[in-house]
Design an enzyme around this catalytic site. Sequence first.
Site, PDB file in Angstrom:
ATOM      1  N   HIS A  57      37.512  40.428  40.265  1.00  0.00           N
ATOM      2  CA  HIS A  57      37.652  40.414  38.808  1.00  0.00           C
ATOM      3  C   HIS A  57      38.467  39.162  38.455  1.00  0.00           C
ATOM      4  CE1 HIS A  57      39.213  41.675  34.870  1.00  0.00           C
ATOM      5  NE2 HIS A  57      38.273  42.603  34.846  1.00  0.00           N
ATOM      6  N   ASP A  66      43.908  44.998  44.858  1.00  0.00           N
ATOM      7  CA  ASP A  66      43.699  45.451  43.484  1.00  0.00           C
ATOM      8  C   ASP A  66      42.959  46.794  43.570  1.00  0.00           C
ATOM      9  OD1 ASP A  66      42.501  46.009  41.062  1.00  0.00           O
ATOM     10  OD2 ASP A  66      41.471  44.087  40.864  1.00  0.00           O
ATOM     11  N   GLN A  73      39.906  49.819  40.453  1.00  0.00           N
ATOM     12  CA  GLN A  73      38.636  50.549  40.435  1.00  0.00           C
ATOM     13  C   GLN A  73      38.602  51.703  41.423  1.00  0.00           C
ATOM     14  OE1 GLN A  73      36.261  50.347  38.295  1.00  0.00           O
ATOM     15  NE2 GLN A  73      37.075  48.577  37.215  1.00  0.00           N
ATOM     16  N   LYS A 115      42.316  53.493  33.832  1.00  0.00           N
ATOM     17  CA  LYS A 115      41.079  53.682  34.604  1.00  0.00           C
ATOM     18  C   LYS A 115      41.183  54.924  35.485  1.00  0.00           C
ATOM     19  CE  LYS A 115      40.069  48.707  34.863  1.00  0.00           C
ATOM     20  NZ  LYS A 115      39.118  48.465  33.783  1.00  0.00           N
ATOM     21  N   CYS A 170      33.608  40.363  33.824  1.00  0.00           N
ATOM     22  CA  CYS A 170      34.756  39.558  34.288  1.00  0.00           C
ATOM     23  C   CYS A 170      34.613  39.161  35.758  1.00  0.00           C
ATOM     24  CB  CYS A 170      36.094  40.281  34.072  1.00  0.00           C
ATOM     25  SG  CYS A 170      36.503  40.511  32.366  1.00  0.00           S
TER      26      CYS A 170
END
Lengths: 130, 421
Positions: B120, B204, B207, B230, B377
């Site tokens: 991203h 990261d 997600q 999220k 993104c």
Amino acid sequence: MDDLYQEHILDHYQHPRHYGKLSGAKQSSDLANLSCGDGISVDVKLDDDGKIVDVAWEGSGCAISMASASVISEWAIGKTLAEVQGLTIEDISQKLGLKQISHSRIKCAYLFVHALQKVTDSKMTDSTQV
Amino acid sequence: MTSQNIRDQFPILNKKVHHLPLVYFDNAATTQKPQRVIDGIVEYYTNFNANIHRGVHVLAEESTSIWEQSRQEVASFFQADQQELIVTRNTTEALNILVRGWGEGNINEDDVVLVALSEHHSNFVPWQQLCLKKGAQFLTLPLAENGVINLAKTEQLFKQHKEHLRVVSLHHISNTLGTVTPIADVVQLLKDLDIREQVLLSVDVAQSAAHLPIHFHDSGVDAMAFSGHKMYAPMGVGGLFVTQKRLQEFEPVLFGGGMINTVMVDETTFASDTADRFTAGTPDVASLYGLAKACQFIKEVGWENIQKHEEELTQYALNQLHTFPEITVVGPQDVRDSQGNIVRLGSVAFLYDKVHAHDVAQILDRKGVAVRSGQHCTMPLHVSQGWMATTRASFAIYNTQSEVDVMIEALKDINTVFRRG
């Protein structure tokens, strides 16, 4: 809700007018809407009074951006760049046969107009340099 | 907890869109919120609102206590120590704080920073900009043909840049491809080359936090960034976990109230406590309280149920999409690879032959199906693959197979709308 994919829009999307490139003396610009992956290039010929005598464009994008380019390119012949630049989203919606364009599709509808605006900007730069 | 019990907890799922039931498949952008999270925010502002710390009145005490307890709950949800948690607004802010707070002081000319091509922009641009500023090398990890991180080439790159490699920053689950990065394998590669200590490994988990259990300590990584919104929590709160060891190398990024020890005209000393040192200004207490409630919700549903549900639903959607000759699913074609490893989860992005993703999404919206279209993104990924834009359906615990069926039926409208077929 308006039917976004009505005959008028689909017709212009599938059979875009003024699609291609112009040869000879012209002003050009490229514009991409990177968040969508849309891209457009515009060639325009102006007469001595600054009126658009011919226009051609090439690009890829969604039905709205491509249909808008086609519809506005037809309308733009005989207009000045300033008149094209003065188009509001309401004007574009009306020319596409829509009562309004949803917020998320405004960028799509404006792609061609913004590309033509870049021609004006570069023309102004040119004349400043002269 | 049954599927209906879960759905009943999300009031927005009763909403009608174009007079049709909402089918919300935009969960990778943000998930919906269960009633307890919504109630938590109302409860906080109804009963406890006061600024935290240094107030001796009852409300300030209560508010501070909610903040501290929520921090503790969130940290333990990720199996981390609360001293390792820097509360941020979201993943983007967390990654920027990492790059500014650690990268500025630790990356020098000729150092190498590696990210995946599928990152991203939030895990791409901050590192890229830092490298440009420092004269460091910014490199991208290539992907295998199915879109997962190519481990063989990763090893090759690690070896090639062994001396100067300083940062490896990877997504856990790709927001576009849905691919799962085998973090344990990356950790092992770094250990095998004896460069684990030399390299800051950041992951990261924006997600994955709602789809897979995340164990910060067991993962063996140095830093981890996530967004609350999220994972069923309110927007405006997220976090960065940093190991105690790496925190020693970290400088505060935001200065101001709450993060100081003493302030003199010519000098300031900073709070030693992580909770204070890296949190300048008034934090979003209500949202953190909401995040703690969201963590409770996920724990109640249970990871076993979540993983089973999401694997089945993702595979079902893949199978249905594969029946369209016009559709090409990007990334692996199945949830599990031939060895039985989970290689994708949660998101399914696809291309529709000769129809722009915006038009696909618009036509799905007419049937109440909310998906996302564009480049999500991840422009470097899209450009490298020659994709103009993709349509992404992303799932959460409350989604059902019958909702996938609604999307599949709506996709059949595309040829009708465009007078094709």
